[in-house]
Write a protein that holds these residues in place. Structure first.
Motif, PDB file in Angstrom:
ATOM      1  N   GLU A   1      42.583  52.753  33.494  1.00  0.00           N
ATOM      2  CA  GLU A   1      43.408  51.549  33.390  1.00  0.00           C
ATOM      3  C   GLU A   1      44.102  51.245  34.716  1.00  0.00           C
TER       4      GLU A   1
ATOM      5  N   THR B   1      43.102  51.835  37.732  1.00  0.00           N
ATOM      6  CA  THR B   1      42.154  51.234  38.673  1.00  0.00           C
ATOM      7  C   THR B   1      42.052  49.738  38.437  1.00  0.00           C
ATOM      8  N   GLN B   2      42.000  49.343  37.172  1.00  0.00           N
ATOM      9  CA  GLN B   2      41.910  47.928  36.834  1.00  0.00           C
ATOM     10  C   GLN B   2      43.199  47.182  37.187  1.00  0.00           C
ATOM     11  N   ILE B   3      44.347  47.823  36.968  1.00  0.00           N
ATOM     12  CA  ILE B   3      45.621  47.202  37.331  1.00  0.00           C
ATOM     13  C   ILE B   3      45.677  46.964  38.835  1.00  0.00           C
TER      14      ILE B   3
ATOM     15  N   ASN C   1      43.241  46.716  40.893  1.00  0.00           N
ATOM     16  CA  ASN C   1      42.261  45.689  41.248  1.00  0.00           C
ATOM     17  C   ASN C   1      42.843  44.298  41.052  1.00  0.00           C
ATOM     18  N   GLY C   2      43.518  44.078  39.922  1.00  0.00           N
ATOM     19  CA  GLY C   2      44.121  42.779  39.658  1.00  0.00           C
ATOM     20  C   GLY C   2      45.227  42.445  40.647  1.00  0.00           C
TER      21      GLY C   2
ATOM     22  N   GLN D   1      43.743  41.478  43.971  1.00  0.00           N
ATOM     23  CA  GLN D   1      43.217  40.114  43.956  1.00  0.00           C
ATOM     24  C   GLN D   1      44.329  39.106  44.218  1.00  0.00           C
TER      25      GLN D   1
ATOM     26  N   ILE E   1      39.699  47.171  28.615  1.00  0.00           N
ATOM     27  CA  ILE E   1      38.644  47.189  29.632  1.00  0.00           C
ATOM     28  C   ILE E   1      37.264  46.870  29.033  1.00  0.00           C
TER      29      ILE E   1
ATOM     30  N   GLU F   1      42.914  43.737  33.817  1.00  0.00           N
ATOM     31  CA  GLU F   1      42.829  43.173  35.171  1.00  0.00           C
ATOM     32  C   GLU F   1      43.620  41.869  35.266  1.00  0.00           C
TER      33      GLU F   1
ATOM     34  N   GLY G   1      47.173  42.765  35.714  1.00  0.00           N
ATOM     35  CA  GLY G   1      47.404  43.195  37.084  1.00  0.00           C
ATOM     36  C   GLY G   1      47.504  42.021  38.044  1.00  0.00           C
ATOM     37  N   ARG G   2      46.640  41.048  37.852  1.00  0.00           N
ATOM     38  CA  ARG G   2      46.668  39.862  38.727  1.00  0.00           C
ATOM     39  C   ARG G   2      47.980  39.103  38.569  1.00  0.00           C
TER      40      ARG G   2
END
Length: 358
Positions: free
Chosen positions: A91, A93-95, A97-98, A101, A293, A311, A314-315
């Motif tokens: 999770e 990693t996805q946060i 990543n967002g 971005q 995810i 994600e 996170g963005r």
């Protein structure tokens, strides 16, 4: 100066170069590059286009000296999880990543600060704020009474949290409506005839775990039923915890006929446990999962899911932090997402009612 050095300097445009090229003053150029609201969007776009054309790159050290900013956006991230936690880091990693971005195209760089415990996280947050190691901070894992939120809100240091504490404080945050999600899952199962419903949940020190219990209880109350609080399990959200909890719950004299799982990892453990007991999801037991995810569609069999891409969260965290660091009011930077319910099973007890609820 050597000829090569002279040529290299000519290939490195400065703010003065941009000013001469565009006709704007150095002050306007500087404000536009910093994203200052006093510069119109049209002017800022023209200056950014020129900067791209000329290959201008801001000198981070020089900008820091001129503005007093670090141009660092800090994120707190746990370094360890429960021993044997198979989902560790997915999770986050996805946060990240967002957030990355959202920061892309800005002057800000992402800096990650690790911690090993909640107390450590509080100390790291205080150090980042007191020593001004960054211009803003993002963190998750919010407790019902979270000292980080109280401390940072009082200090005025820009921060955005993934999650909300249970105190009436004003601060920028992004969250999932966990109360609604648990209510929607539980109400669906109740409508399908289930009465013995288990909730495989996080530890109750976390704010979102309490929100989920609230939604779970509300669904029962609205149906005029007593909530099955004896079937609520709280733990570290590992696959092992999901499996062990399911085995324990199914061993009760009145076992659950349905389970609501707080994440994909616990769901995977629950499916493993049910399979080892010879029980089939959708036929013997129903399972509803929370997924951020998008892996629950690939479980066998696929289960009904409340889906909210992490994600996206996170963005939004990154977007809010940029706006907060630019001076926007924290009270305007809040958003709570409601996940999408994706029905992949009927989740209907049907003819199983008599067999599982004597």
């Amino acid at each position: 100066m050597a000829e090569g050095s002279i040529a290299a300097s000519r290939l490195s445009p400065t703010i003065k170069t941009l000013a001469a090229h565009t006709g704007y003053s150095i002050g306007t150029i500087s404000k536009a590059l910093r994203g200052s609201p006093v510069v119109t969007e049209q002017t800022r776009e023209a200056i950014l286009a020129a900067a791209k054309e000329l290959g201008y790159q801001a000198n981070a050290r020089g900008m820091a000296l001129r503005t007093g900013k670090t141009y660092q956006a800090a994120v707190l991230m746990p370094l360890t999880a429960a021993a044997g936690y198979e989902w560790d880091g997915v999770e986050y990693t996805q946060i990240l990543n967002g957030i990355s971005q959202a920061l892309d195209g800005s002057d800000y760089q992402l800096s990650v600060h690790g911690y090993r415990s909640y107390e450590d996280a509080c100390a790291v947050a205080r150090r980042v704020a007191d020593q001004k190691l960054s211009d803003g901070l993002i963190f998750s894992g919010v407790l019902a009474d979270d000292a980080r939120i109280a401390m940072l809100a009082q200090s005025g240091f820009p921060f955005v949290s993934l999650g909300r504490c249970r105190k009436p404080l004003t601060y920028a945050h992004v969250d999932v409506d966990n109360e609604w999600a648990a209510h929607a899952a539980t109400a669906r199962l109740i409508a399908g005839g289930h009465r013995r419903i288990a909730l495989i949940n996080a530890e109750q020190r976390f704010s979102y775990a309490l929100d989920r219990i609230d939604g779970f209880v509300r669904a029962f109350r609205e149906a005029g039923l007593e909530p099955s609080l004896d079937l609520v399990a709280g733990g570290d959200l590992s696959t092992r915890f999901g499996r062990d909890s399911t085995l324990t719950l199914r061993g009760l004299p009145q076992p659950p006929t349905a389970l609501v799982c707080v994440n994909e990892s616990t769901t995977l453990g629950a499916l493993s446990a049910l399979g080892s007991l010879g029980l089939r999801v959708g036929e013997d037991v129903d399972v509803i999962a929370y997924d951020d995810i998008n892996v629950s569609a690939y479980f066998s069999p696929p289960v009904t899911t409340l889906y909210q891409p992490i994600e996206v969260l996170g963005r939004r965290l990154g977007e809010f932090l940029l706006r907060l660091m630019a001076g926007e009011d924290a009270a305007r930077l809040t958003e709570v997402f409601r996940p999408q319910l994706i029905a992949r099973q009927a989740d209907n007890l049907g003819g199983r009612l008599g067999r599982h609820n004597p």
